[in-house]
Structures are given as structure tokens and as C-alpha cells.
Write an enzyme that holds these catalytic residues in place. Structure first.
Site, PDB file in Angstrom:
ATOM      1  CG  HIS A 269      -1.155  -8.411   0.301  1.00 14.06           C
ATOM      2  ND1 HIS A 269      -0.806  -7.080   0.324  1.00 14.06           N
ATOM      3  CD2 HIS A 269      -2.473  -8.425  -0.034  1.00 14.06           C
ATOM      4  CE1 HIS A 269      -1.859  -6.340   0.025  1.00 14.06           C
ATOM      5  NE2 HIS A 269      -2.881  -7.140  -0.218  1.00 14.06           N
TER       6      HIS A 269
ATOM      7  CE1 TYR B 278      -3.184  -2.887   0.338  1.00 10.76           C
ATOM      8  CE2 TYR B 278      -3.809  -2.065   2.502  1.00 10.76           C
ATOM      9  CZ  TYR B 278      -3.984  -2.961   1.463  1.00 10.76           C
ATOM     10  OH  TYR B 278      -4.957  -3.924   1.560  1.00 10.76           O
TER      11      TYR B 278
END
Length: 271
Positions: free
Chosen positions: A100, A42
Site C-alpha cells: 500500500h 480501509y
């Protein structure tokens, strides 16, 4: 080191950068949010950490999640990358660390990544470990590698238009709670007539209905927003109780509409 259960409600920070994510996290913490979800990819861990530190909320009142990116899944890369994340977050440990995405094409053996996650937990860098975007087969492989009861969650896309029932049923049978991301379907479900009707009956917004629906199914949710009013409304979804009939009506909305399916990264999804 106290291990807290995964909160049913938290703040997501996907796509929020710079001052935008600082403001979102700051406002959320002011409103009473206590779970924050971020990820290495991110590019906002440092800003999330800054907002948390400035908030004055004691660290032991918070539940912070980050996710390890695919290029760091090797056994000799995972721990150093997690330490980098902790430096950015200004923390000694996070509450939950997730893989992830599964290693593309299985290039990195999952058992190696799980072993590194378990080592991170043993070293006190993370209190719990889990996965994200894992299918039934991959989740089974993760459980086999980590041991029963060791995978704290599987974070997956799940909303009224993609209810992921095959995976949800398997995860439930294994005692692995799901965390729903994209619970509002990029906002697509907010215009749905069924959700709008239920919302009107309760005097709430459709977003609250979608979030309450997921939580009543036993899933954790992590909606994001940059607007104070929406952050406050989302938080109030925890107080909304839907009837069995309303839950059944939302169940009919499933149409397998997957919105997150990156080429070269996504696994072969369960039907």
C-alpha cells in the site's frame, strides 16, 4: 489459476465503511462493475466480501484488489495478514495484492516484502502483485527485486491537476501500468472550466471527462461513489472518446497539486 489483465475501470472503496460500502459495492455490481479495490487499512474488507458474496456474481468474473498495510510488510507478517484479508473477503485468492505504501523510512527492506508477495502468489493467495505510492526509484527497486514483468501496477494519485508525468513515463518504459486513484481530485477538478467545456461538448459530466482522460492515457481508474447515478455515470466514462485536442487541453491543467501526502508515510515524491 487464470490471470486476468488489470481492468481499466473499477470501483474504489476508500473511506467507505459499514453499510455504506456494502450498498456501494452491491449497486456497482448490479450496474456491471466487475473490478473492486479495497485495502487492509480501509477497515472494510469484510463488508466488501459480504457484498460480493451476496451479489451472486461468479467469483471468476470479478477482479478484486487489496493492499497490505505498512505494519505487515515484514516477511513473516505479510502472508498471515493476506490470509486474514482473504478470510474477511470470503475468498481463496485475490486477483491483485499491492504494497500500500513503501515502508516508512525504509525500515523494512523492500526486497523482503517483494519476496513475501512472490511467495503469496506462488501459494495461490494472489494472482498478481504490485505496489502503490511508489516513486521512480522505489519502482525500479521493486522491479529489480521481483524481476522484469512481475510488477502488475503502481497505484498512485493521478488527476488533471497532478499528472505525474515523470513517474508515468518511467513506468511506461518498464511496462508497468499505472492505476490512478483520486482521479477526480477529491472533486476539485469537477469545477474546472476546461473539463466543464469538454463535458458540455459531449453531453456528459466533468467526472466522465476526467476518467476518460486517464483511461486514454493508458491508466486504470477506480473512482468511488455512494450514489447510484454517479456510479452509473462513472461507468459510462469507458464509452467516452476524447479528441487529441481535448486531451492536449487537459494536459495544460497539470499544476503538481498533490492532495495525498501523509507525514511520516509519504516518500520523497518525484518532481
Amino acid at each position: 489459476m487464470t490471470v486476468h489483465p488489470i481492468p481499466p475501470f473499477g470501483l474504489g472503496t476508500f473511506r467507505l465503511k459499514g453499510q455504506t460500502v456494502i450498498d456501494s459495492v452491491t449497486t456497482a455490481l448490479e450496474l456491471g462493475y466487475r473490478a473492486i479495490d479495497t485495502a487492509q487499512i480501509y477497515g472494510n474488507e469484510a463488508e466488501v466480501g459480504q457484498a460480493i458474496e451476496r451479489s451472486g456474481v461468479p467469483r471468476d468474473e470479478l477482479f478484486v484488489t487489496t493492499k497490505v498495510w505498512t505494519e505487515h510488510l515484514a516477511g513473516d507478517r505479510l502472508l498471515p495478514s493476506l490470509r486474514e484479508s482473504l478470510d474477511k473477503l470470503r475468498m481463496d485468492a485475490v486477483d491483485l495484492t499491492l504494497i500500500h505504501w513503501p515502508s516508512p523510512g525504509g525500515a523494512m527492506p523492500l526486497a523482503e516484502s517483494i519476496e513475501a508477495l512472490l511467495a503469496a502468489r506462488q501459494q495461490g493467495l494472489t494472482r498478481q502483485i504490485g505496489v502503490s505510492n511508489f516513486t521512480v526509484a522505489l519502482l525500479q527497486e521493486a522491479i529489480d527485486a521481483a524481476g522484469a514483468g512481475q510488477i502488475a501496477t503502481n497505484q498512485v494519485e493521478l488527476h488533471p491537476y497532478l499528472q505525474n508525468r515523470t513517474l508515468a513515463g518511467f513506468a511506461r518504459s518498464q511496462g508497468v501500468p499505472l492505476t490512478s486513484y483520486m482521479t477526480l481530485g477529491y472533486g476539485k477538478v469537477l469545477a474546472d472550466e476546461v473539463l466543464a467545456g469538454i463535458a458540455a461538448a459531449h453531453g456528459v459530466a466533468p467526472a466522465q471527462v476526467a476518467l476518460a482522460w486517464a483511461m486514454q492515457l493508458g491508466h486504470a481508474v477506480i473512482p468511488s461513489s455512494t450514489k447510484r447515478a454517479n456510479l452509473q455515470a462513472n461507468l459510462a466514462a469507458q464509452d467516452l472518446k476524447l479528441t487529441d485536442d481535448e486531451m492536449a487541453r487537459i494536459a495544460t491543467l497539470d499544476r503538481g497539486e498533490r492532495l495525498v501526502n501523509p507525514a511520516g508515510l509519504a516518500p520523497a515524491w518525484d518532481v
